[in-house]
Design an enzyme around this catalytic site. Structure first.
Site, PDB file in Angstrom:
ATOM      1  N   SER A   1      41.676  32.995  34.588  1.00  0.00           N
ATOM      2  CA  SER A   1      41.199  34.418  34.296  1.00  0.00           C
ATOM      3  C   SER A   1      40.241  35.054  35.059  1.00  0.00           C
ATOM      4  O   SER A   1      39.311  35.787  34.860  1.00  0.00           O
ATOM      5  CB  SER A   1      40.736  34.444  32.737  1.00  0.00           C
ATOM      6  OG  SER A   1      39.630  33.520  32.635  1.00  0.00           O
ATOM      7  N   CYS A   2      40.384  34.467  36.344  1.00  0.00           N
ATOM      8  CA  CYS A   2      39.262  34.909  37.563  1.00  0.00           C
ATOM      9  C   CYS A   2      39.334  36.325  37.782  1.00  0.00           C
ATOM     10  O   CYS A   2      40.689  37.002  37.569  1.00  0.00           O
ATOM     11  CB  CYS A   2      39.488  34.246  38.761  1.00  0.00           C
ATOM     12  SG  CYS A   2      39.279  32.461  38.414  1.00  0.00           S
TER      13      CYS A   2
END
Lengths: 218, 115
Positions: free
Chosen positions: A127-128
């Protein structure tokens, strides 16, 4: 863009939090196992002097203060100031820091949309997200559907977001990592020649900086 | 490994780029206080050097696909933060268990128990 709730100034409006998400029911539902774990971990760390309640509260305030308005300010500056735009495309972490937005240790890369290329960002592995400029990522960014399909059929995914990119425009998808995050520099909309920086910033939606949307038009 | 399935491509479950999946549902929500606290603990404890983002991800990925479907984002995060902090030697499982037991006696809601 039926999904895009950010069609008001400054990214807040009725029923939305400052971060632009609807509020979620909070502290009066039955205590869960994981909430119990959060309380326990936090209190143990405080009892052992590893952190303090103040430090945690300050960290939450800092995160709450980060919203897509930060990214929008950077984009609008790039639209009006060619030298800044050059610096942004050269080193987005340094250019953002110049405007007072701390990017921390991350390497931030700005990718520019043009007549030839449309960029979008994803993190296929987790989920960067450019959270220092946009706040916390929306739920859909973290879903299996987006993570899986953005790199395989971006045009189709964009259509689900209500964005149709002409066939002759190349779509470039950037897969983020923990240490290297991307932000899209959308193209300045036509007919905005007379607009100032603050006014321009209000055209810049969160999704236009992820690449799943386009800036608003005046 | 003679019984490796023919369609096994060597990927782990979290490496989902390019895999088939359904439509993107444009879900949005704000975060509850406990979720913001989990996020804050992750940022603070990693900035203090007790673990890295890679350590967080390793714990998340090791939970497996089932956990990804079953638990929410910050539920998985607090589990991963906790695991990394125990590995860093900051406290023991016994201390955690005792504290969680005590927290549960305070009340039936998050608001009551975290007061």
């Amino acid at each position: 863009m039926p999904h895009d709730h950010h069609d008001h100034d400054h990214f807040h409006h009725d029923g939305m939090s400052p971060s632009g998400h609807p509020y979620r029911a909070d502290n009066d539902t039955p205590l869960t196992y994981w909430q119990t774990m959060e309380i326990a971990v936090r209190e143990i760390l405080i009892e052992k002097g590893i952190t303090t309640p103040e430090e945690i509260a300050r960290q939450i305030d800092e995160m709450d203060a980060r919203s897509p308005a930060n990214g929008a300010a950077v984009v609008a500056r790039a639209w009006v100031d060619p030298a800044f735009k050059t610096r942004l495309l050269d080193d987005a972490s340094a250019a953002s820091a110049e405007m007072g937005f701390d990017i921390g240790g991350l390497r931030l890369i700005a990718v520019e949309n043009t007549d030839e290329v449309h960029n979008m960002i994803v993190c296929t592995l987790c989920s960067c997200y450019p959270r220092n400029l946009l706040g916390l990522p929306p739920d859909w960014y973290k879903t299996r559907a987006y993570r899986s399909r953005a790199v395989k059929e971006p045009r189709k995914v964009l259509e689900e977001f209500g964005v149709t990119i002409p066939d002759q425009v190349k779509i470039r998808v950037h897969d983020s990592t923990a240490d290297m995050r991307y932000i899209v520099l959308p193209a300045r909309p036509a007919g905005t020649g007379s607009m100032g920086e603050a006014e321009l910033a209000r055209l810049v939606t969160r999704d236009s900086m992820i690449g799943t949307g386009l800036p608003k038009t005046p | 490994m003679s019984d490796t399935p023919k369609d096994f491509d060597g990927r782990r479950w979290h490496d989902m780029g390019g895999q088939p999946a359904g439509p993107v549902k444009p879900a949005e929500h704000d975060f509850a206080l406990w979720e913001k606290r989990v996020d804050a603990l992750q940022v603070l404890m990693s900035s203090k050097g007790y673990f890295t983002v890679d350590g967080l991800r390793r714990a998340l990925e090791d939970m497996g696909e089932d956990a990804y479907e079953k638990y929410s984002y910050y539920e998985r995060w607090i589990a991963a933060v906790n695991q990394n902090l125990i590995e860093a030697g900051l406290y023991t499982l016994e201390e955690l268990g005792a504290k969680m037991g005590e927290v549960k006696t305070r009340g039936g809601t998050y608001g009551d128990a975290s007061a």
